[in-house]
Design a protein around this motif. Structure first.
Motif, PDB file in Angstrom:
ATOM      1  N   PHE A 156      -3.612   9.806   2.250  1.00 41.70           N
ATOM      2  CA  PHE A 156      -4.236   9.170   1.097  1.00 41.70           C
ATOM      3  C   PHE A 156      -3.498   7.855   0.850  1.00 41.70           C
ATOM      4  CE2 PHE A 156      -4.887  13.674   0.714  1.00 41.70           C
ATOM      5  CZ  PHE A 156      -6.161  13.819   0.206  1.00 41.70           C
ATOM      6  N   MET A 157      -4.231   6.731   0.746  1.00 41.91           N
ATOM      7  CA  MET A 157      -3.608   5.416   0.585  1.00 41.91           C
ATOM      8  C   MET A 157      -4.197   4.696  -0.627  1.00 41.91           C
ATOM      9  SD  MET A 157      -3.754   4.344   4.598  1.00 41.91           S
ATOM     10  CE  MET A 157      -5.213   5.318   4.984  1.00 41.91           C
ATOM     11  N   ALA A 158      -3.320   4.087  -1.403  1.00 39.35           N
ATOM     12  CA  ALA A 158      -3.770   3.353  -2.589  1.00 39.35           C
ATOM     13  C   ALA A 158      -2.858   2.144  -2.800  1.00 39.35           C
ATOM     14  CB  ALA A 158      -3.735   4.261  -3.817  1.00 39.35           C
ATOM     15  N   PRO A 159      -3.412   1.037  -3.288  1.00 41.37           N
ATOM     16  CA  PRO A 159      -2.591  -0.151  -3.498  1.00 41.37           C
ATOM     17  C   PRO A 159      -1.624  -0.015  -4.671  1.00 41.37           C
ATOM     18  CG  PRO A 159      -4.845  -0.551  -4.200  1.00 41.37           C
ATOM     19  CD  PRO A 159      -4.819   0.795  -3.557  1.00 41.37           C
ATOM     20  N   GLU A 160      -1.945   0.884  -5.593  1.00 42.84           N
ATOM     21  CA  GLU A 160      -1.100   1.090  -6.780  1.00 42.84           C
ATOM     22  C   GLU A 160      -0.941   2.579  -7.044  1.00 42.84           C
ATOM     23  OE1 GLU A 160       0.378  -1.412  -8.300  1.00 42.84           O
ATOM     24  OE2 GLU A 160      -0.687  -2.924  -7.103  1.00 42.84           O
ATOM     25  N   LEU A 161       0.146   2.936  -7.715  1.00 41.48           N
ATOM     26  CA  LEU A 161       0.355   4.315  -8.127  1.00 41.48           C
ATOM     27  C   LEU A 161      -0.435   4.591  -9.404  1.00 41.48           C
ATOM     28  CD1 LEU A 161       4.209   4.624  -7.539  1.00 41.48           C
ATOM     29  CD2 LEU A 161       2.334   5.314  -6.016  1.00 41.48           C
ATOM     30  N   MET A 172       0.861  -1.181   0.000  1.00 45.45           N
ATOM     31  CA  MET A 172       0.000   0.000   0.000  1.00 45.45           C
ATOM     32  C   MET A 172       0.897   1.232   0.000  1.00 45.45           C
ATOM     33  SD  MET A 172      -3.322   1.040   0.276  1.00 45.45           S
ATOM     34  CE  MET A 172      -4.221  -0.363   0.867  1.00 45.45           C
ATOM     35  N   TYR A 173       0.617   2.151  -0.903  1.00 41.94           N
ATOM     36  CA  TYR A 173       1.327   3.432  -0.972  1.00 41.94           C
ATOM     37  C   TYR A 173       0.535   4.474  -0.189  1.00 41.94           C
ATOM     38  CZ  TYR A 173       3.877   1.430  -4.914  1.00 41.94           C
ATOM     39  OH  TYR A 173       4.657   0.647  -5.716  1.00 41.94           O
ATOM     40  N   SER A 174       1.228   5.502   0.287  1.00 44.34           N
ATOM     41  CA  SER A 174       0.502   6.579   0.958  1.00 44.34           C
ATOM     42  C   SER A 174       1.174   7.923   0.723  1.00 44.34           C
ATOM     43  CB  SER A 174       0.372   6.307   2.459  1.00 44.34           C
ATOM     44  OG  SER A 174       1.621   6.423   3.100  1.00 44.34           O
ATOM     45  N   LEU A 175       0.373   8.942   0.819  1.00 43.48           N
ATOM     46  CA  LEU A 175       0.818  10.337   0.751  1.00 43.48           C
ATOM     47  C   LEU A 175       0.110  11.055   1.889  1.00 43.48           C
ATOM     48  CD1 LEU A 175       2.021  12.895  -0.723  1.00 43.48           C
ATOM     49  CD2 LEU A 175      -0.232  13.068  -1.795  1.00 43.48           C
ATOM     50  N   THR A 176       0.863  11.803   2.705  1.00 45.50           N
ATOM     51  CA  THR A 176       0.258  12.528   3.815  1.00 45.50           C
ATOM     52  C   THR A 176       0.493  14.020   3.655  1.00 45.50           C
ATOM     53  OG1 THR A 176       0.612  10.653   5.289  1.00 45.50           O
ATOM     54  CG2 THR A 176       0.175  12.770   6.332  1.00 45.50           C
ATOM     55  N   ILE A 177      -0.579  14.778   3.840  1.00 44.18           N
ATOM     56  CA  ILE A 177      -0.556  16.234   3.820  1.00 44.18           C
ATOM     57  C   ILE A 177      -0.897  16.708   5.227  1.00 44.18           C
ATOM     58  CG2 ILE A 177      -1.639  18.312   2.870  1.00 44.18           C
ATOM     59  CD1 ILE A 177      -0.035  16.675   0.809  1.00 44.18           C
ATOM     60  N   ARG A 178      -0.175  17.710   5.724  1.00 40.26           N
ATOM     61  CA  ARG A 178      -0.454  18.254   7.059  1.00 40.26           C
ATOM     62  C   ARG A 178      -0.771  19.736   6.937  1.00 40.26           C
ATOM     63  NH1 ARG A 178       3.441  16.780  11.837  1.00 40.26           N
ATOM     64  NH2 ARG A 178       2.013  15.016  11.834  1.00 40.26           N
ATOM     65  N   ARG A 179      -1.816  20.145   7.635  1.00 44.15           N
ATOM     66  CA  ARG A 179      -2.195  21.558   7.739  1.00 44.15           C
ATOM     67  C   ARG A 179      -2.690  21.802   9.152  1.00 44.15           C
ATOM     68  NH1 ARG A 179      -2.177  25.211   3.956  1.00 44.15           N
ATOM     69  NH2 ARG A 179      -1.745  24.573   1.863  1.00 44.15           N
TER      70      ARG A 179
END
Length: 136
Positions: free
Chosen positions: A38-43, A1-8
């Motif tokens: 945000f998490m997704a199994p594929e790019l 699982m891939y992830s991208l994290t945004i912080r505000r």
């Protein structure tokens, strides 16, 4: 699982008008630190989970409802107990609705009130369905 994290962050004022919340029953200010993961199994075709600029803008837009505001003065929130858990779900719903046209996967929203305490809500981001056409 891939992830991208945004912080505000968002500066809010609120009170939690029940005895169980102790001194937080009274009006107080909080700096919320909000992470959107945000998490997704594929790019995707661009080798990303989600475009960073788009994700950051979405989270900023959703937090604008709260930023520098007394939550009790917001008619949509006036009757709610605006705990971290409640806010995590509300922010999740807003981010998911705005991201659904470009993102498929899981979204986790974490809301931190202090270095010692935070809450989160996680769920799927479903594709928006096209409105059904009615026959004339």
């Amino acid at each position: 699982m891939y992830s991208l994290t945004i912080r505000r962050h968002a500066f809010i004022a609120h009170s939690l008008k029940r005895d169980v919340f102790g001194p937080a029953r009274n009006l107080h200010g909080v700096t919320l630190i909000v992470d959107a993961e945000f998490m997704a199994p594929e790019l995707d075709a661009d080798n990303t989970v989600m475009d960073v600029v788009r994700a950051s803008r979405i989270l900023k837009d959703v937090l604008a409802e709260f930023h520098y505001k007394n939550l009790e003065e917001n008619p949509a929130l006036a009757s709610e107990i605006t705990t971290m858990e409640f806010l995590a779900r509300r922010i999740h719903n807003g981010v998911a609705a705005r991201a659904a046209s470009r993102f498929r996967g899981r979204l986790k929203i974490s809301v931190r009130e202090s270095p010692e305490a935070w809450a989160a809500y996680e769920g799927e981001v479903a594709a928006k369905r096209a409105p059904r056409r009615t026959r004339a």
